[in-house]
Design an enzyme around this catalytic site. Structure first.
Site, mmCIF file in Angstrom:
data_model
loop_
_atom_site.group_PDB
_atom_site.id
_atom_site.type_symbol
_atom_site.label_atom_id
_atom_site.label_comp_id
_atom_site.label_asym_id
_atom_site.label_seq_id
_atom_site.Cartn_x
_atom_site.Cartn_y
_atom_site.Cartn_z
ATOM 1 N N SER A 8 -2.755 -8.158 3.282
ATOM 2 C CA SER A 8 -3.726 -7.242 4.729
ATOM 3 C C SER A 8 -4.189 -8.736 4.537
ATOM 4 O O SER A 8 -3.627 -9.292 5.902
ATOM 5 C CB SER A 8 -4.704 -6.699 3.641
ATOM 6 O OG SER A 8 -4.107 -5.886 3.918
ATOM 7 N N ARG A 9 -4.630 -9.554 4.150
ATOM 8 C CA ARG A 9 -4.937 -11.380 4.769
ATOM 9 C C ARG A 9 -3.371 -12.400 4.798
ATOM 10 O O ARG A 9 -4.214 -13.340 5.428
ATOM 11 C CB ARG A 9 -5.136 -11.835 3.333
ATOM 12 C CG ARG A 9 -7.369 -11.370 3.736
ATOM 13 C CD ARG A 9 -7.568 -12.275 1.894
ATOM 14 N NE ARG A 9 -8.628 -11.593 2.046
ATOM 15 C CZ ARG A 9 -9.076 -11.107 1.460
ATOM 16 N NH1 ARG A 9 -8.469 -10.308 0.510
ATOM 17 N NH2 ARG A 9 -10.757 -10.753 0.696
ATOM 18 N N HIS A 37 0.809 -1.423 -0.606
ATOM 19 C CA HIS A 37 0.087 0.166 -0.015
ATOM 20 C C HIS A 37 0.636 1.231 0.000
ATOM 21 O O HIS A 37 0.166 2.159 -0.876
ATOM 22 C CB HIS A 37 -0.840 0.294 1.204
ATOM 23 C CG HIS A 37 -1.708 -1.089 1.437
ATOM 24 N ND1 HIS A 37 -1.959 -2.192 2.284
ATOM 25 C CD2 HIS A 37 -2.863 -1.414 0.607
ATOM 26 C CE1 HIS A 37 -2.456 -3.008 2.382
ATOM 27 N NE2 HIS A 37 -4.050 -2.570 1.335
HETATM 28 P P1 AMP Z 1 -6.576 -4.076 -0.731
HETATM 29 O O1 AMP Z 1 -6.367 -2.716 0.608
HETATM 30 O O2 AMP Z 1 -6.535 -4.802 -0.586
HETATM 31 O O3 AMP Z 1 -8.102 -3.568 -1.341
HETATM 32 O O4 AMP Z 1 -5.612 -3.017 -2.050
HETATM 33 C C1 AMP Z 1 -5.327 -1.759 -1.422
HETATM 34 C C2 AMP Z 1 -4.612 -1.324 -3.242
HETATM 35 O O5 AMP Z 1 -3.090 -2.085 -2.496
HETATM 36 C C3 AMP Z 1 -4.885 -1.996 -4.030
HETATM 37 O O6 AMP Z 1 -4.859 -1.581 -5.493
HETATM 38 C C4 AMP Z 1 -4.027 -3.371 -4.226
HETATM 39 O O7 AMP Z 1 -3.721 -4.198 -5.651
HETATM 40 C C5 AMP Z 1 -2.898 -2.787 -3.684
HETATM 41 N N1 AMP Z 1 -1.822 -3.840 -2.962
HETATM 42 C C6 AMP Z 1 -2.029 -4.677 -2.073
HETATM 43 N N2 AMP Z 1 -1.650 -5.293 -2.339
HETATM 44 C C7 AMP Z 1 -0.026 -5.434 -2.835
HETATM 45 C C8 AMP Z 1 1.219 -5.711 -2.699
HETATM 46 N N3 AMP Z 1 0.957 -6.796 -2.497
HETATM 47 N N4 AMP Z 1 1.783 -5.251 -3.913
HETATM 48 C C9 AMP Z 1 1.659 -3.481 -4.089
HETATM 49 N N5 AMP Z 1 0.275 -3.318 -4.314
HETATM 50 C C10 AMP Z 1 -1.118 -4.426 -3.817
#
Ligand code: AMP
Length: 281
Positions: A186-187, A37
């Protein structure tokens, strides 16, 4: 960093900024933030005058109620991380604030809403399109930054923006990984110690698959991955597929010189992990 929980105060601040013609870089998240993030925020800061992050665990994109219940929530740690990352504005609404009394259009996402993730998580991308539309409508960003870890999501967001004629530029940013290759998520916080070790295999399977391009047929690589997953304790494969990275349509035969993406979704214990790797030449 300014923190807003309500739309009215967010809009007041955004109007003040828009009067100064500043560009807004937006990073929508569901919180429990990690370096993935933060890398998106870094891209936003490089490309735009002002960075806006949202944290909202969007119930409409969870097709599994248990997944929603156990989704990690760490608001205080998140605020600290964003402060350190020099984020300018954090928007943290609750469900009521986001959805009460608003009508959001339904987007015809076409085949993107029936393949890969959509096939295994019915309704997921309708929820994604809905929440991103709502957030874009509120924030009105110049540019928005997404992780290519959620490969299909980026295509869905682009499609939604086309359909809604939103003047926002969508960026797909690289996947940030742990030292053993596991894509940050996050998971991952929900994995037990043993599961966390097993989870390191996910990215290794992708690397293996990419290394086999041009050596084995794609269906043979797919079968090899299926067998590898079957041999792992408490793991279940949802899918492993090769696709065209521009369209996500399936690729059945590898052509040297044409880009290809390998995508995987699998359960390690109760936790569903996704990852992908693109090969460009
Ligand atoms: P989330 O909080 O999981 O909905 O993710 C929010 C944003 O962070 C989304 O655009 C995800 O694709 C991105 N994201 C999550 N994990 C990663 C990662 N390991 N590397 C880059 N971006 C990520």
């Amino acid at each position: 960093m300014l923190i807003f929980n309500d739309i009215h105060s967010l809009k007041t601040e955004l109007q003040r900024l828009s009067a100064q013609s500043l560009s807004l870089g937006f990073v929508p998240t569901m919180g429990a933030l990690h370096a993935g993030h933060l890398s998106l925020l870094n891209y936003a800061a490089t490309h735009c005058d002002v960075t806006v992050c949202s944290i909202f665990v969007n119930p409409t994109q969870f097709n599994d109620k248990k997944d929603l219940e156990r989704y990690p929530r760490r608001p205080e740690e998140d605020k600290k991380l964003l402060q350190e990352a020099k984020c300018d504005i954090l928007f943290m609404p609750d469900v009521q604030e986001m959805y009460a009394g608003v009508e959001i259009p339904h987007f015809e996402l076409g085949y993107l809403n029936s393949i890969l993730e959509a096939q295994h998580r019915p309704g997921h991308f309708d929820g994604v399109a809905q929440v991103v539309y709502r957030l874009f409508d509120l924030v009105k960003p110049t540019k928005a930054f997404f992780g290519s870890k959620d490969f299909q999501q980026v295509l869905v967001v682009k499609r939604m923006c086309q359909l809604a004629r939103l003047p926002v530029e969508i960026f797909s940013c690289p996947i940030i990984r742990e030292s053993d290759g596991l894509a940050m998520s996050s998971r991952n916080l929900l994995l037990t110690k043993e599961e966390r070790v097993v989870a390191g295999n996910v990215s290794q399977f992708l690397q293996f698959a990419i290394s086999m391009l041009g050596i084995k047929q794609l269906y043979e690589i797919q079968a090899a991955i299926e067998e590898k997953v079957a041999h792992l304790p408490s793991c279940k494969l949802d899918y492993f597929e090769f696709a065209n990275p521009n369209t996500l349509l399936p690729v059945t035969e590898y052509t040297s010189g044409e880009p290809i993406v390998a995508l995987i979704a699998m359960y390690v214990g109760k936790i569903r992990l996704i990852d992908n790797q693109t090969f460009n030449f």
